[in-house]
Structure formats: C-alpha cells, structure tokens
Design an enzyme around this catalytic site. Structure first.
Site, PDB file in Angstrom:
ATOM      1  N   CYS A   2      58.109  -9.651 -26.781  1.00 17.61           N
ATOM      2  CA  CYS A   2      56.909 -10.301 -27.303  1.00 17.61           C
ATOM      3  C   CYS A   2      56.388  -9.527 -28.502  1.00 17.61           C
ATOM      4  O   CYS A   2      56.602  -8.323 -28.627  1.00 17.61           O
ATOM      5  CB  CYS A   2      55.778 -10.390 -26.296  1.00 17.61           C
ATOM      6  SG  CYS A   2      56.254 -11.117 -24.726  1.00 17.61           S
ATOM      7  N   ARG A  27      61.128 -10.687 -31.885  1.00 14.55           N
ATOM      8  CA  ARG A  27      60.849 -10.086 -30.586  1.00 14.55           C
ATOM      9  C   ARG A  27      60.798 -11.121 -29.463  1.00 14.55           C
ATOM     10  O   ARG A  27      60.559 -10.772 -28.305  1.00 14.55           O
ATOM     11  CB  ARG A  27      59.512  -9.340 -30.635  1.00 14.55           C
ATOM     12  CG  ARG A  27      59.471  -8.258 -31.701  1.00 14.55           C
ATOM     13  CD  ARG A  27      58.101  -7.642 -31.775  1.00 14.55           C
ATOM     14  NE  ARG A  27      57.836  -6.831 -30.608  1.00 14.55           N
ATOM     15  CZ  ARG A  27      58.156  -5.556 -30.491  1.00 14.55           C
ATOM     16  NH1 ARG A  27      58.745  -4.938 -31.492  1.00 14.55           N
ATOM     17  NH2 ARG A  27      57.890  -4.880 -29.397  1.00 14.55           N
ATOM     18  N   TRP A  74      58.366 -13.718 -25.246  1.00 18.63           N
ATOM     19  CA  TRP A  74      59.676 -13.775 -24.598  1.00 18.63           C
ATOM     20  C   TRP A  74      59.367 -13.692 -23.111  1.00 18.63           C
ATOM     21  O   TRP A  74      58.947 -12.646 -22.618  1.00 18.63           O
ATOM     22  CB  TRP A  74      60.563 -12.617 -25.043  1.00 18.63           C
ATOM     23  CG  TRP A  74      61.972 -12.754 -24.558  1.00 18.63           C
ATOM     24  CD1 TRP A  74      62.952 -13.551 -25.088  1.00 18.63           C
ATOM     25  CD2 TRP A  74      62.559 -12.084 -23.447  1.00 18.63           C
ATOM     26  NE1 TRP A  74      64.109 -13.412 -24.362  1.00 18.63           N
ATOM     27  CE2 TRP A  74      63.900 -12.525 -23.353  1.00 18.63           C
ATOM     28  CE3 TRP A  74      62.099 -11.159 -22.515  1.00 18.63           C
ATOM     29  CZ2 TRP A  74      64.777 -12.073 -22.368  1.00 18.63           C
ATOM     30  CZ3 TRP A  74      62.966 -10.701 -21.532  1.00 18.63           C
ATOM     31  CH2 TRP A  74      64.293 -11.150 -21.466  1.00 18.63           C
ATOM     32  N   ASN A  99      52.275  -7.516 -24.574  1.00 20.14           N
ATOM     33  CA  ASN A  99      53.722  -7.292 -24.682  1.00 20.14           C
ATOM     34  C   ASN A  99      54.079  -6.247 -23.627  1.00 20.14           C
ATOM     35  O   ASN A  99      53.441  -5.198 -23.580  1.00 20.14           O
ATOM     36  CB  ASN A  99      54.014  -6.793 -26.107  1.00 20.14           C
ATOM     37  CG  ASN A  99      55.364  -6.111 -26.268  1.00 20.14           C
ATOM     38  OD1 ASN A  99      55.501  -5.229 -27.096  1.00 20.14           O
ATOM     39  ND2 ASN A  99      56.352  -6.509 -25.508  1.00 20.14           N
ATOM     40  N   GLY A 100      55.038  -6.579 -22.751  1.00 22.74           N
ATOM     41  CA  GLY A 100      55.433  -5.607 -21.734  1.00 22.74           C
ATOM     42  C   GLY A 100      55.402  -6.226 -20.349  1.00 22.74           C
ATOM     43  O   GLY A 100      55.277  -7.439 -20.198  1.00 22.74           O
ATOM     44  N   GLU A 482      83.477  -8.866 -28.504  1.00 19.24           N
ATOM     45  CA  GLU A 482      82.409  -9.226 -29.446  1.00 19.24           C
ATOM     46  C   GLU A 482      82.557 -10.685 -29.888  1.00 19.24           C
ATOM     47  O   GLU A 482      81.561 -11.403 -30.027  1.00 19.24           O
ATOM     48  CB  GLU A 482      82.448  -8.261 -30.647  1.00 19.24           C
ATOM     49  CG  GLU A 482      81.534  -8.599 -31.812  1.00 19.24           C
ATOM     50  CD  GLU A 482      80.036  -8.616 -31.487  1.00 19.24           C
ATOM     51  OE1 GLU A 482      79.650  -8.270 -30.364  1.00 19.24           O
ATOM     52  OE2 GLU A 482      79.279  -9.011 -32.378  1.00 19.24           O
ATOM     53  N   LYS A 486      79.692 -13.473 -29.329  1.00 19.57           N
ATOM     54  CA  LYS A 486      79.145 -14.266 -30.442  1.00 19.57           C
ATOM     55  C   LYS A 486      79.190 -15.752 -30.094  1.00 19.57           C
ATOM     56  O   LYS A 486      78.221 -16.469 -30.282  1.00 19.57           O
ATOM     57  CB  LYS A 486      79.935 -14.050 -31.745  1.00 19.57           C
ATOM     58  CG  LYS A 486      79.734 -12.747 -32.456  1.00 19.57           C
ATOM     59  CD  LYS A 486      78.439 -12.629 -33.211  1.00 19.57           C
ATOM     60  CE  LYS A 486      77.362 -12.061 -32.358  1.00 19.57           C
ATOM     61  NZ  LYS A 486      77.227 -10.671 -32.163  1.00 19.57           N
ATOM     62  N   GLU A 489      76.680 -16.703 -27.182  1.00 16.36           N
ATOM     63  CA  GLU A 489      75.234 -16.584 -27.400  1.00 16.36           C
ATOM     64  C   GLU A 489      74.682 -17.624 -28.370  1.00 16.36           C
ATOM     65  O   GLU A 489      73.533 -18.007 -28.252  1.00 16.36           O
ATOM     66  CB  GLU A 489      74.814 -15.163 -27.780  1.00 16.36           C
ATOM     67  CG  GLU A 489      75.298 -14.645 -29.103  1.00 16.36           C
ATOM     68  CD  GLU A 489      74.871 -13.188 -29.366  1.00 16.36           C
ATOM     69  OE1 GLU A 489      73.884 -12.715 -28.791  1.00 16.36           O
ATOM     70  OE2 GLU A 489      75.547 -12.536 -30.181  1.00 16.36           O
ATOM     71  N   HIS A 505      96.274 -11.024 -14.228  1.00 15.73           N
ATOM     72  CA  HIS A 505      95.565 -10.568 -13.028  1.00 15.73           C
ATOM     73  C   HIS A 505      94.362 -11.453 -12.703  1.00 15.73           C
ATOM     74  O   HIS A 505      93.435 -11.012 -12.040  1.00 15.73           O
ATOM     75  CB  HIS A 505      95.130  -9.110 -13.197  1.00 15.73           C
ATOM     76  CG  HIS A 505      96.292  -8.182 -13.369  1.00 15.73           C
ATOM     77  ND1 HIS A 505      97.211  -7.960 -12.368  1.00 15.73           N
ATOM     78  CD2 HIS A 505      96.714  -7.455 -14.424  1.00 15.73           C
ATOM     79  CE1 HIS A 505      98.145  -7.119 -12.807  1.00 15.73           C
ATOM     80  NE2 HIS A 505      97.870  -6.799 -14.066  1.00 15.73           N
ATOM     81  N   LYS A 604      65.869 -10.842 -30.717  1.00 13.34           N
ATOM     82  CA  LYS A 604      66.578  -9.893 -31.581  1.00 13.34           C
ATOM     83  C   LYS A 604      66.417  -8.468 -31.068  1.00 13.34           C
ATOM     84  O   LYS A 604      67.355  -7.690 -31.063  1.00 13.34           O
ATOM     85  CB  LYS A 604      66.016 -10.023 -33.001  1.00 13.34           C
ATOM     86  CG  LYS A 604      66.650  -9.109 -34.022  1.00 13.34           C
ATOM     87  CD  LYS A 604      67.953  -9.680 -34.504  1.00 13.34           C
ATOM     88  CE  LYS A 604      68.761  -8.735 -35.333  1.00 13.34           C
ATOM     89  NZ  LYS A 604      70.204  -8.982 -35.133  1.00 13.34           N
TER      90      LYS A 604
HETATM   91  C1  G6P Z   1      69.848  -7.915 -28.337  1.00 13.14           C
HETATM   92  C2  G6P Z   1      70.374  -8.560 -29.594  1.00 13.14           C
HETATM   93  C3  G6P Z   1      71.808  -8.132 -29.832  1.00 13.14           C
HETATM   94  C4  G6P Z   1      71.908  -6.612 -29.871  1.00 13.14           C
HETATM   95  C5  G6P Z   1      71.300  -5.972 -28.625  1.00 13.14           C
HETATM   96  C6  G6P Z   1      71.136  -4.472 -28.795  1.00 13.14           C
HETATM   97  O1  G6P Z   1      70.525  -8.414 -27.231  1.00 13.14           O
HETATM   98  O2  G6P Z   1      70.292  -9.959 -29.485  1.00 13.14           O
HETATM   99  O3  G6P Z   1      72.263  -8.665 -31.059  1.00 13.14           O
HETATM  100  O4  G6P Z   1      73.252  -6.239 -29.956  1.00 13.14           O
HETATM  101  O5  G6P Z   1      69.985  -6.490 -28.393  1.00 13.14           O
HETATM  102  O6  G6P Z   1      70.212  -4.247 -29.817  1.00 13.14           O
HETATM  103  P1  G6P Z   1      70.167  -2.964 -30.732  1.00 13.14           P
HETATM  104  O7  G6P Z   1      69.006  -3.199 -31.662  1.00 13.14           O
HETATM  105  O8  G6P Z   1      69.922  -1.800 -29.807  1.00 13.14           O
HETATM  106  O9  G6P Z   1      71.459  -2.844 -31.436  1.00 13.14           O
END
Ligand code: G6P
Length: 609
Positions: A2, A27, A74, A99-100, A482, A486, A489, A505, A604
């Site tokens: 948040c 956030r 959030w 926030n929290g 990765e 991607k 998500e 396996h 993010k």
């Molecule tokens: C969130 C973001 C990801 C990121 C992860 C870790 O899940 O959506 O894109 O990889 O946090 O974030 P950081 O800022 O620690 O790399």
C-alpha cells in the site's frame, strides 16, 4: 504494501494527493481513495478501479480540500471492495490510511467492540481508527502516540480528525514514511517520489516515530515520546520523476523497459580501468573479499532467479561455494551461520520486506559482511549493507521485472570475475575475454531484440493456451524459471519450468499436443543432453518452441518451432536468452488483453512479508 500520502496546505491539495497516488501505484493497486477534512467531518472518495478512475471521480464531484490523506491498496485483510478501501473512518470524526499489517487486531477489535465501536469493514486498519478515536482528547498527535504503543505488527499511517482540520498525523514502524517540506505546506508519504515536486526537502522517519504536520510546521516524536529532529535532504537526491514516465513509441512500460536493456546494461558496466576492481563494491572490499570463503545469496521473485544464475558463475569462475535462498524461507529457518560468508542481497527496489528481514537475520547470526546488488541508491537495503553494487537500470515501472533482472545479472557476473581474480582463478587473458563479452553485450542484445516480429507470431498461438512448460539446463535453468514466471504473472497462463533432465520424473505426464514446451537451447556443453530431452517431448506429441543459438544447427521441423538466436555468447548467454522469453510473455499477455504493467493481485514493491 500500500502507498499513503497526506498533506496540509492553504490550497486545494487533492490534485497533489492524486498525483502522489499515481506515483505510489507500484506499491499496490487493488483499490484507492482520498479524504479531505473540514470541521464538519472527513469526506472521502474511494474506488476499486485505478487511480486514473479516482481522478475522474474527484474531478466530476469537484472534490476539494486543504488538508487530506490518500491511499492505494494491496489487500491483505478484507477483499478489495469499496467498503474496505481506505481512508477508513471512525464515527465520521476521524479518517485514517494505513500501510502494513496489525498482528493483534483481533484482540484490539474485541476491546473496542466492548467500548461500543462498530466495525463496518473487514480491514485490520479499522481497529487503528477506532483506537485513536477512543484515545482522542483534543490532541491528535498525543492520541496517535498513545495508540501506536498498543499496536503489534508493521504500519505506516496517516490520520486526520475533524476537530483539527489543518493537521495530519503520521506514524511508522516496519513500513516506510517520509515527511516532506514545501513552501508553507507539508506532506507525508510512503516514498519521497510521491511528493517530489511539491516538497523541496524530505526526512525519513525512524522506527516508532510519530509526526504531526500542520500549517505551523512539523513536529516529530520518537518511540519514547521525546521531540526529535530527523535529518532532511534535498528531494532531488531521490531522482526526478518526469522523464521516465513517457512511454514513447511503446504500448506498455514493460515493452519500453525490455527495449531499454542495452542502454541499462551499458550504464551498469563500469569504466574500463575498474571493470573487475573490488573498489567497485566499496572502499575496503578487497580486504574483506579476500577473507571470505563462501557466498550466501538472499532474494525474492525475479531477483532470486538472478541469484540462481549467479551461483553458476560464482562457482565456475570464482570457485567459491555459493548458496542461494528465498529470503522468506531463510529468515524463518534454522541455519548454520558462517561468519566468513559474504551475504549478497539482490533487490530491484531495495525495500522488499522479506529480503530486508533475511539480511537483518543473517547479520544477527554474526554474518557481518554484506553486499546489496540494488537498483535504488537511497533504499533501506543499501543503507543496511556494508557494500553495494548499484545497477543503473533506471526506474522500472512495469510490475514484471525485466531490465532490473538483466542489470542484476551484469552486477553479479562482475562480482564473480572480481572474486575469481582475487582468488587466483582468473588470469589476465580470461579477464580480457570477460571484459570483451561484457562490452559487446548491449550490441548483442540489440540483435536479440530484432527477433521481436518472430516472437509476436508465436505469441498469437500462446495466447490461446492455458498451460506451458519451460525447459533449460545448467546456467539456463534459472532463465527457464524466469521465462515461466514472466508468462504466468502477466498473461495468467499457468507456466512451470524444469531443468530438462527432470522432465521424465513427472512433468512429461503433462505433455500432449496441446502443451507448448519452450526450450532454452544455447550451444553449450549440455546441448546434446538437451536435444535428447527435446526428443522425449516430441515422442509424446508435445510442441517444442525452441530459442536456439545459431551454432546449434537446430532447425524447424514437424512439432519443432525454432527461433534462431545469435551465436553462443559464452558465460553471459543467460542475459541474451532471457530477452526473447520476456518478449514472448509480453506479447502473449498483450494479445490476451491483460493489464500488462499492473497484473492482477501483484505489486511492484512487496513491503509486507
Ligand atoms: C515483486 C515484483 C517482482 C520482484 C520481486 C522482488 O514480486 O513484482 O518483479 O522480482 O517483488 O522485488 P525486489 O525489488 O526485491 O527485486
């Protein structure tokens, strides 16, 4: 997570609050809201849509005020409904943004119910609102100071009360909060960026601080209740905001950020004469690096996959034992600390709650040598670690990380070669070779980005799928991970990655004609093994989509679709191979019409555990 923002001024402050929310959407963006306060009571507008929609609402309603608080959410406690959106009221007298997470909210709620308070939302925030209301005796600053002593958990709050219509009180513990100083007007916010432009200077509040902003100025009390001053800095230190928000010719920030990678990487590669010099990481890094005997990498999400890739480099090039752990696991498990280990945290934001907590946990176990690989120079992580490698990705707006990842990889490769040199495993010729690879990387990436039209053609098929498997081996297994992350998500297609040798396996049971199997195929020592794994897929009718280095000579045939990458790029090949996977996820999501830059339920910067 948040984001919160608050302001007192002598002008209509709503546009500033809305702009602040726009900048804090990284956030969380499940819902948002804004409240202003007058002697008649607080009034609010809330939305379960995005800040842009809230902006429409306030404009249409001519919603204005000189004192206000605002929030982008959030959801943790309570679904993202209008009713649970902040600001939350107490008895139409007080409004709060939070926030929290309040861990003792159930006990507090019972105590407040007994006092006659009614709860109308499912949020933990409502207990703070009623608690402060119950303690209010004409001084909001005092009531908040008393209330926070009863809160367990993490919080940053902003509060207004109708009896003090030119006052906002803020408090923080565990979640960040800054105070901003403008011309006769004052602000609070989760992040300096939110108020840059309106505030000239900012101060970071410390754990347990409570602040009051009014037309008279700012007062800050520490946890013990003593009035204190907190050092203020020019807001410019936190970087500008304007330039990076321009989308240019791109449809989404993610696409723009994918295409920025050659520039981001070239900005991250240090000057020639200090390419693999320990001083890059900090003043006395050489001395400390010489004394370490292992590496412990801690990170979350995409940054964790950067760590997994780095393990291969660190063990191959520097011959140093490397463990990589998900931060949220490490912080709560019993482990055997090694004081001679270098703890490396990897984080785009430098604010991820679990990574910060894991770092502090490692420090508390006696591991004092720490290094942050981070994209934000002013972040908590950089402040907490002994050494830093700053990536120069620039501001990353898309929630799905792209340029932050590849610049992290560059930083980690530089670390591996630097340690390799110090430990006598990299000779001058090898060093020159690694340097050449690094320097040519931006140009090589441009070659991969040119494959976009072919990837768009594939993405149209992927857009109709509901599942996908990703395969890689060795150094490219984390790249497969990765790629799957991607895709899932942002396109919401279920995707999983496996080391190709694990296929038989279990996951092979999933392979049918309907299952696309994305394969990362560099021309490395494992190529022949990988080709056998591909045959295992073909024999079951699976459709292979292969990103193959030109020199592998893998060609398209029945059931095998191939996009030819440039020739094998040696140890830095993962940085090239992740890019088509980013593009595949991006174009697939785009074809499905999802909100690419703000995928559902995500954020993010994850500042709650
Ligand atoms: C969130 C973001 C990801 C990121 C992860 C870790 O899940 O959506 O894109 O990889 O946090 O974030 P950081 O800022 O620690 O790399």
């Amino acid at each position: 997570m948040c984001g919160i923002v608050g302001a007192v001024a002598q002008r209509n402050i709503v546009p500033v609050l809305i702009e602040g929310l726009r900048r804090l959407e990284y956030r969380g963006y499940d819902s948002c809201g804004v409240a202003t306060v007058t002697a008649a009571g607080p009034q609010r507008v809330r939305s379960v849509s995005r800040v842009a929609e809230l902006d429409e609402q306030v404009r249409t309603a001519h919603f204005e005020g000189v004192t206000g608080i605002a929030h982008t959410r959030w959801a943790t406690h309570g679904a993202p409904t209008v009713n649970n959106a902040h600001p939350i009221f107490s008895r139409d007298a007080l409004a709060i943004v939070h926030n929290g997470i309040i861990e003792n909210y159930e006990a507090l709620r019972e105590m407040l119910r007994a006092k006659g308070y009614e709860f109308v939302s499912q949020t933990d925030t409502e207990v703070i609102a009623h608690l402060i209301h119950s303690l209010y005796k004409g001084d909001l600053f005092a009531a908040v100071r008393e209330a926070v002593l009863q809160l367990a958990g993490a919080y940053a709050i902003g509060v207004v009360h109708k009896d003090q219509p030119h006052v906002v009180v803020g408090a923080r513990a565990g979640s960040p909060l800054v105070v901003g100083y403008g011309e006769g007007e004052y602000f609070i916010a989760s992040d300096a960026l939110a108020i840059a432009g309106s505030a000239n200077r900012v101060s970071y509040l410390e754990e347990g601080d409570v602040c009051e902003i009014s037309l008279e100025g700012v007062r800050i009390a520490d946890r013990a209740g003593n009035l204190v001053t907190r050092e203020s800095r020019d807001v410019q230190a936190y970087g500008g905001y304007g330039d990076t928000v321009d989308l240019g010719p791109y449809r989404h920030y993610m696409q723009k950020e994918i295409f920025e990678q050659p520039r981001a990487i070239s900005d991250t590669i240090p000057a020639l004469d200090e390419a693999f010099d320990p001083v890059l990481f900090g003043e006395n890094a050489a001395e400390v690096f010489e004394g370490i005997d292992s590496i412990l990498i801690l990170a979350c999400g995409t940054s964790y996959y950067a760590g997994l890739t780095a393990k291969y480099w660190l063990e191959t090039v520097a011959k140093i034992r490397t463990d990589v752990e998900i931060a949220s696991e490490y912080r709560y498990r019993e482990s055997v600390p090694n004081p001679r280990s270098l703890v490396v945290t990897i984080s785009q934001s430098g604010e991820t709650a679990d990574t910060l907590a894991a770092l502090k946990h490692a420090q508390s176990l006696g591991m004092e040598h720490t290094l942050a690989v981070c994209n934000v120079a002013t972040s908590a992580m950089v402040r907490l670690t002994e050494f830093t490698f700053l990536t120069h990705a620039g501001r990353e707006i898309g929630v799905a990380s792209t340029k932050a990842f590849t610049t992290q990889l560059v930083g980690l490769f530089i670390l591996a070669v630097t340690l390799g040199k110090l430990r006598g495993h990299v000779n001058a010729e090898q060093e020159a070779g690694y340097l050449k690879l690094l320097r040519h990387l931006p140009a090589a990436l441009n070659g991969v980005l040119a494959l976009e039209p072919q990837i768009i053609a594939w993405s149209e098929e992927f857009a109709r799928k509901e599942n996908a498997l990703f395969l890689g081996r060795g150094l490219h297994y984390p790249i497969a991970l990765e790629g799957a992350l991607k895709l899932k998500e942002i396109s919401y297609i279920h995707a999983e990655a496996y080391p190709a040798g694990e296929l038989k396996h279990g996951p092979l049971a999933l392979v049918t004609e309907a299952m696309p199997v994305v394969t990362v195929a560099p021309n490395d020592a494992l190529l022949e093994k990988l080709k056998s794994n591909m045959q295992e897929v073909r024999a079951r009718g699976g459709q292979l989509y292969v990103f193959a280095d030109a020199d592998t000579h893998i060609t398209s045939e029945e059931g095998i679709h191939v996009i030819r990458m440039p020739e094998h790029y040696g140890l830095l090949s993962p940085i090239l191979h992740v890019v088509p996977l980013q593009l595949l996820a991006y174009h697939t999501a785009s074809a499905r019409g999802t909100d690419v830059d703000k995928p559902r339920n995500l954020a993010k910067s994850v500042t709650v555990e």
